[in-house]
Every structure is written in structure tokens, then in C-alpha cells.
Write a protein that holds these residues in place. Structure first.
Motif, short mmCIF file in Angstrom:
data_model
loop_
_atom_site.label_atom_id
_atom_site.label_comp_id
_atom_site.label_asym_id
_atom_site.label_seq_id
_atom_site.Cartn_x
_atom_site.Cartn_y
_atom_site.Cartn_z
N ASN A 173 0.82 -1.21 0.00
CA ASN A 173 0.00 0.00 0.00
C ASN A 173 0.85 1.27 0.00
OD1 ASN A 173 -2.97 -0.70 0.10
ND2 ASN A 173 -2.17 -2.05 1.69
N GLN A 174 2.04 1.19 0.58
CA GLN A 174 2.95 2.33 0.47
C GLN A 174 3.38 2.52 -0.98
OE1 GLN A 174 5.95 1.17 3.36
NE2 GLN A 174 5.07 2.49 4.93
N VAL A 175 3.58 1.43 -1.68
CA VAL A 175 3.93 1.51 -3.11
C VAL A 175 2.75 2.08 -3.90
CG1 VAL A 175 4.60 0.21 -5.15
CG2 VAL A 175 5.58 -0.39 -2.94
N ILE A 176 1.54 1.63 -3.57
CA ILE A 176 0.34 2.10 -4.27
C ILE A 176 0.21 3.61 -4.17
CG2 ILE A 176 -2.20 2.14 -4.17
CD1 ILE A 176 -2.05 -0.87 -3.49
N SER A 177 0.36 4.15 -2.97
CA SER A 177 0.21 5.60 -2.80
C SER A 177 1.26 6.37 -3.55
CB SER A 177 0.25 5.96 -1.31
OG SER A 177 1.50 5.64 -0.74
N MET A 178 2.50 5.84 -3.58
CA MET A 178 3.58 6.53 -4.30
C MET A 178 3.39 6.45 -5.80
SD MET A 178 5.27 7.96 -1.99
CE MET A 178 6.56 8.62 -3.06
N VAL A 179 2.88 5.32 -6.29
CA VAL A 179 2.60 5.18 -7.73
C VAL A 179 1.53 6.17 -8.15
CG1 VAL A 179 1.52 3.67 -9.44
CG2 VAL A 179 3.34 2.79 -7.99
N ILE A 180 0.46 6.27 -7.36
CA ILE A 180 -0.62 7.20 -7.69
C ILE A 180 -0.10 8.64 -7.65
CG2 ILE A 180 -2.83 8.15 -6.89
CD1 ILE A 180 -3.57 5.33 -5.97
N LEU A 181 0.74 8.96 -6.66
CA LEU A 181 1.31 10.30 -6.57
C LEU A 181 2.17 10.60 -7.80
CD1 LEU A 181 2.10 12.94 -5.11
CD2 LEU A 181 3.93 11.65 -3.98
N PHE A 182 3.09 9.71 -8.12
CA PHE A 182 4.02 9.95 -9.23
C PHE A 182 3.26 10.11 -10.55
CE2 PHE A 182 6.60 8.30 -12.75
CZ PHE A 182 7.71 9.13 -12.65
#
Length: 290
Positions: A272-281
């Protein structure tokens, strides 16, 4: 030198207590909200005080939750290693830490604008009251998501000082996302929750139904991410972010195994940390490049 070492050790303990690394859940959505609200990068002052407010509120809420739950944490084998059950930190000093962080949050809100300042006590009440919800309702997961949803909503208020529709969609996305993976994480404690009179969706509805509900919440979350496309006139980079997020969510739900703590940490936190960063980027790239 010895005094400096003790100070550093204490800071490390508090960082672990509030799980500072988990700021990555709410911060990316707050940044997206700020950029959309400002039509670009907000001023340095807004970014600074907005970040201070977010971190202080989150630190205070997490520390308060640890104090409120310390008796249950001590009895639960999964959480008995935490700082308060092990007496690495004292409850009274943690409450002082909470008060200091909430004071910083109110001050930072006042430095942003009048609306943020007026709403700051409301925010403190909401993020603090979550700690008691598991004692009387299985909706505690959604309430947790609701409190964390204040990050993108508050970020929008910090920039504009006004209410709008978009930040509440972002907030709902965060609420459903957080609630979904909190249900997954909570599935480890079904037996403990039932034997101690604590409420959760897995303990109330059972493991299979609880995981189905988590998947349903994440499905609605994805739908709302899609809804934002025409509202914000988003392009293919944002859509790419959604596709990657969907793939990661599918992996998350595939690897769930409550008996395997390492796998549950990967499913509930790491992915989920990866998910949030992917959406941000992808969202920021879409905003500036398309």
C-alpha cells in the motif's frame, strides 16, 4: 556525547511508536490535493505549514492510540512487543508527546488560514476518538479511514481556505483504501478480538466475508479514482497509475494469509505504500507533462 546518544535513542523510540514511515499512506494524497487546489506547486509557506500540520496531527493521533490500547496490546501476543507494553516508554510522557504534537498542529493550522484553524479542534477530536471505536462498532476500520481522509481534505483547505467537491472525493478514496487494508490487517486478530469483546469486521462477519468486504471497498476506491478522470481532465499517465494500483491491489488480496505475519505486513503495509507513491508519481507527471 552520552546525553546526545540518549536523545537520539528517545527520538528513535518515538518514531517507532508512531510508525513514522507510515506517513506514506496519507502524504501522497495530501500533495496531490495541494497541487490540484493551487493549480500547480503551492507556495513554500503553504507546503511547510501544511506538512508540519499533517505530521504533527498524525504523530499525536498514533501516540494517543498506543496509550489508549496499551492494555489490549499487552495481552495480545502480536502486539506485546510494542513500546508501552514493554515499558520502553511511559504512558504519561507519551501523553505529553501527544499534547505537544496537537499544539503544533493547531499552531500550523493557524499559520495556514482561518478555516484550518477553526477546524483544527474538530480534526483533533476525530483522530483521537478513533482509538475507542473498536470497543463498540465493527465500523472502526471505516472510521480510521475517515480520520486519515482528513489529510487530502485539509490540504485543499490549506491552499484555498474554501470547501470544494474534489477533496471530498479524494478523501473518500483514502477512507475506502485505508479501511480495506485495515480489515486485512485486522484479520490476524479475529480470535483475540472475539475473546476480549473488541469489534472488527473480520471478527463480526468472519474471515472470508471480512476479506470480501475489504475487496469491495477497494473496488469502490478504484471506481472513484476513475470518476476523477473527467472531473479533473486527467490523461493517460494518471490512468497508467490506476492500472498499476489495481494490479498491486490484486496481489495484495492474493497473498493474504493471517497465519503468516510477514505476508500480512507485505499485504497491509508495504504494497500500500507503493500504491500511494505510484498514484502520486503518475498523477503529478500527468499534471505537469500532459
Amino acid at each position: 556525547m552520552e546525553y546526545a546518544r540518549k536523545i537520539g535513542s528517545k527520538i528513535k523510540l518515538y518514531g517507532e511508536l508512531v510508525m513514522f514511515s507510515h506517513t506514506l499512506f496519507s502524504l501522497p494524497f495530501a500533495i496531490i490535493s495541494m497541487i490540484w487546489a493551487a493549480g500547480g506547486l503551492p507556495s513554500g509557506r503553504i507546503m511547510l505549514w501544511g506538512l508540519i500540520a499533517l505530521v504533527a496531527a498524525r504523530n499525536g493521533a498514533n501516540a494517543f492510540n498506543r496509550v489508549v490500547d496499551r492494555v489490549f496490546d499487552e495481552q495480545n501476543p502480536r502486539t506485546a512487543h510494542r513500546h508501552l507494553p514493554r515499558r520502553l516508554l511511559d504512558a504519561k510522557e507519551v501523553l505529553i508527546f501527544v499534547a505537544v504534537n496537537y499544539a503544533i498542529f493547531i499552531f500550523a493550522a493557524a499559520m495556514l488560514n482561518l478555516l484550518c484553524f477553526i477546524l483544527s479542534p474538530v480534526a483533533i477530536f476525530l483522530i483521537s476518538s478513533y482509538s475507542y471505536t473498536k470497543r463498540f462498532t465493527f465500523l472502526s476500520h471505516l472510521y480510521l479511514g475517515f480520520t486519515i481522509a482528513s489529510a487530502p481534505i485539509g490540504a485543499w483547505f490549506a491552499v484555498t481556505g474554501k470547501f470544494a467537491f474534489t477533496p471530498f472525493i479524494l478523501g473518500t478514496i483514502v477512507m475506502l483504501w485505508i479501511a480495506g487494508f485495515d480489515i486485512i490487517y485486522g484479520s490476524q486478530d479475529i480470535d483475540f478480538d472475539r475473546s476480549h469483546g473488541l469489534w472488527s469486521i473480520p471478527s463480526f462477519f468472519g474471515l472470508k466475508n471480512g476479506l470480501r468486504i475489504a475487496a469491495g471497498l477497494h473496488s469502490i476506491m478504484v471506481l472513484l479514482l476513475v470518476v476523477l478522470i473527467p472531473i479533473r481532465h486527467l490523461g493517460w499517465l494518471y490512468m497508467l497509475g490506476i492500472i498499476i494500483a489495481i494490479a498491486l491491489l490484486m496481489v495484495e488480496h492474493k497473498i493474504i494469509k493471517p497465519s503468516n505475519r510477514k505476508r500480512m505486513n507485505v499485504a497491509s503495509y508495504n504494497l500500500n505504500q507503493v500504491i500511494s507513491m505510484v498514484i502520486l508519481f503518475c498523477t503529478v507527471a500527468d499534471f505537469y507533462l500532459l
